[in-house]
Motif scaffolding. Structure first.
Motif, PDB file in Angstrom:
ATOM      1  N   PRO A  43      30.737  39.012  37.358  1.00 47.40           N
ATOM      2  CA  PRO A  43      31.224  40.080  38.243  1.00 47.40           C
ATOM      3  C   PRO A  43      32.396  39.675  39.136  1.00 47.40           C
ATOM      4  CG  PRO A  43      29.085  39.253  38.977  1.00 47.40           C
ATOM      5  CD  PRO A  43      29.341  38.646  37.624  1.00 47.40           C
ATOM      6  N   ARG A  44      32.689  38.391  39.213  1.00 42.90           N
ATOM      7  CA  ARG A  44      33.837  37.948  40.017  1.00 42.90           C
ATOM      8  C   ARG A  44      35.171  38.176  39.316  1.00 42.90           C
ATOM      9  NH1 ARG A  44      32.732  31.852  40.611  1.00 42.90           N
ATOM     10  NH2 ARG A  44      32.144  32.247  38.436  1.00 42.90           N
ATOM     11  N   VAL A  45      35.127  38.444  38.022  1.00 40.50           N
ATOM     12  CA  VAL A  45      36.392  38.497  37.270  1.00 40.50           C
ATOM     13  C   VAL A  45      36.623  39.843  36.578  1.00 40.50           C
ATOM     14  CG1 VAL A  45      36.450  35.998  36.964  1.00 40.50           C
ATOM     15  CG2 VAL A  45      35.379  37.421  35.189  1.00 40.50           C
ATOM     16  N   VAL A 110      43.324  39.283  22.874  1.00 35.58           N
ATOM     17  CA  VAL A 110      43.494  38.311  23.958  1.00 35.58           C
ATOM     18  C   VAL A 110      42.129  37.772  24.375  1.00 35.58           C
ATOM     19  CG1 VAL A 110      44.370  37.939  26.297  1.00 35.58           C
ATOM     20  CG2 VAL A 110      45.508  39.585  24.785  1.00 35.58           C
ATOM     21  N   VAL A 111      41.979  36.461  24.306  1.00 31.38           N
ATOM     22  CA  VAL A 111      40.759  35.810  24.780  1.00 31.38           C
ATOM     23  C   VAL A 111      41.065  35.203  26.143  1.00 31.38           C
ATOM     24  CG1 VAL A 111      39.058  33.998  24.356  1.00 31.38           C
ATOM     25  CG2 VAL A 111      40.111  35.191  22.429  1.00 31.38           C
ATOM     26  N   VAL A 112      40.210  35.481  27.125  1.00 34.29           N
ATOM     27  CA  VAL A 112      40.430  34.940  28.463  1.00 34.29           C
ATOM     28  C   VAL A 112      39.198  34.139  28.903  1.00 34.29           C
ATOM     29  CG1 VAL A 112      40.997  35.461  30.863  1.00 34.29           C
ATOM     30  CG2 VAL A 112      41.822  36.971  29.033  1.00 34.29           C
ATOM     31  N   HIS A 113      39.417  32.881  29.263  1.00 31.55           N
ATOM     32  CA  HIS A 113      38.370  32.059  29.883  1.00 31.55           C
ATOM     33  C   HIS A 113      38.793  31.806  31.328  1.00 31.55           C
ATOM     34  CE1 HIS A 113      37.262  30.414  25.599  1.00 31.55           C
ATOM     35  NE2 HIS A 113      36.953  31.686  25.770  1.00 31.55           N
ATOM     36  N   ASN A 182      42.660  32.170  36.675  1.00 31.47           N
ATOM     37  CA  ASN A 182      42.198  31.532  37.903  1.00 31.47           C
ATOM     38  C   ASN A 182      41.373  32.551  38.690  1.00 31.47           C
ATOM     39  OD1 ASN A 182      42.115  30.747  40.728  1.00 31.47           O
ATOM     40  ND2 ASN A 182      43.511  29.090  40.156  1.00 31.47           N
ATOM     41  N   THR A 183      40.082  32.297  38.802  1.00 31.57           N
ATOM     42  CA  THR A 183      39.146  33.243  39.421  1.00 31.57           C
ATOM     43  C   THR A 183      39.517  33.555  40.870  1.00 31.57           C
ATOM     44  OG1 THR A 183      37.381  32.412  37.994  1.00 31.57           O
ATOM     45  CG2 THR A 183      36.682  33.566  39.979  1.00 31.57           C
ATOM     46  N   ASP A 184      40.086  32.586  41.569  1.00 38.35           N
ATOM     47  CA  ASP A 184      40.391  32.767  42.994  1.00 38.35           C
ATOM     48  C   ASP A 184      41.735  33.427  43.249  1.00 38.35           C
ATOM     49  OD1 ASP A 184      37.963  31.557  43.844  1.00 38.35           O
ATOM     50  OD2 ASP A 184      38.832  29.615  43.309  1.00 38.35           O
ATOM     51  N   THR A 185      42.735  33.110  42.418  1.00 38.04           N
ATOM     52  CA  THR A 185      44.079  33.655  42.662  1.00 38.04           C
ATOM     53  C   THR A 185      44.429  34.820  41.737  1.00 38.04           C
ATOM     54  OG1 THR A 185      45.189  32.225  41.053  1.00 38.04           O
ATOM     55  CG2 THR A 185      44.854  31.332  43.267  1.00 38.04           C
TER      56      THR A 185
END
Ligand SMILES: [Zn+2]
Length: 199
Positions: A43-45, A110-113, A182-185
């Motif tokens: 849920p953060r992303v 598009v794959v996003v990690h 980047n989860t934070d930025t």
């Protein structure tokens, strides 16, 4: 064709005079899909699809639902479809890529990690051991070990891009991208790009 089943009026293929090819062509016009994003259900992303839409040059997402004169929802203006799965690993999204390609066409997968993903907190053998102890279940052969967790983002993205490229259900003409988020930025970084073969 009539059916006694109560929900059959909502089934395209159950309608009288159903024409599969014509219905498919109508679907392709109903949503101008270009990109399919596979990302983590963390849920953060939840902003990842928005970031990818910008990354792809300003594609429309989430767009607006299109309704007909009867108020029925018959399409959308979105150009980006999403598949949210644990860690954004491609293995869980293969069938969705195939279905969306069939109905709407897909130019780019598009794959996003993402940073600090939960899948970086355990190992492939750790989850197998835990399941054996806690649930009495052997999952050692249930999943492809390379897809179970993430211990190196360059490796996991390269693995998933290669997995998609090998899959017969992913069209050869599709570009496949592996991006780090980047989860934070909220910053996206391209790590892998496998250009499709022109039709
Ligand atoms: Zn995650």
């Amino acid at each position: 064709m009539t059916s006694p089943h109560p929900f059959s009026e909502y089934v395209f293929s159950a309608q009288e005079g159903f024409d599969e090819a014509a219905t498919r062509a109508a679907f392709a016009h109903a949503i101008p899909l270009k990109t399919l994003v596979i990302y983590c259900l963390d849920p953060r992303v939840t902003e990842i699809p928005h970031a990818v839409a910008r990354f792809m040059g300003g594609q429309t997402y989430p767009g607006e639902v299109i309704t007909n004169e009867h108020g029925q929802r018959v399409g959308s203006t979105t150009e980006v479809a999403t598949v949210a799965v644990a860690a954004g690993r491609a293995i869980d999204a293969l069938r969705s890529v195939t279905v969306l390609e069939h109905l709407f066409g897909v130019e780019t997968v598009v794959v996003v990690h993402h940073s600090n993903c939960g899948a970086t907190s355990y190992s492939a053998h750790g989850i197998v051991d835990a399941f054996r102890k806690e649930n009495g279940a052997d999952i050692s052969a249930a999943y492809d070990h390379g897809s179970v967790c993430i211990d190196d983002f360059e490796a996991s993205l390269a693995y998933d891009v290669a997995l998609l490229r090998r899959s017969p259900g992913v069209p050869m003409h599709a570009d496949i991208l592996g991006l780090f988020y980047n989860t934070d930025t909220g910053e996206l970084t391209e790590v892998v790009r496998d250009a499709g073969t022109p039709r």
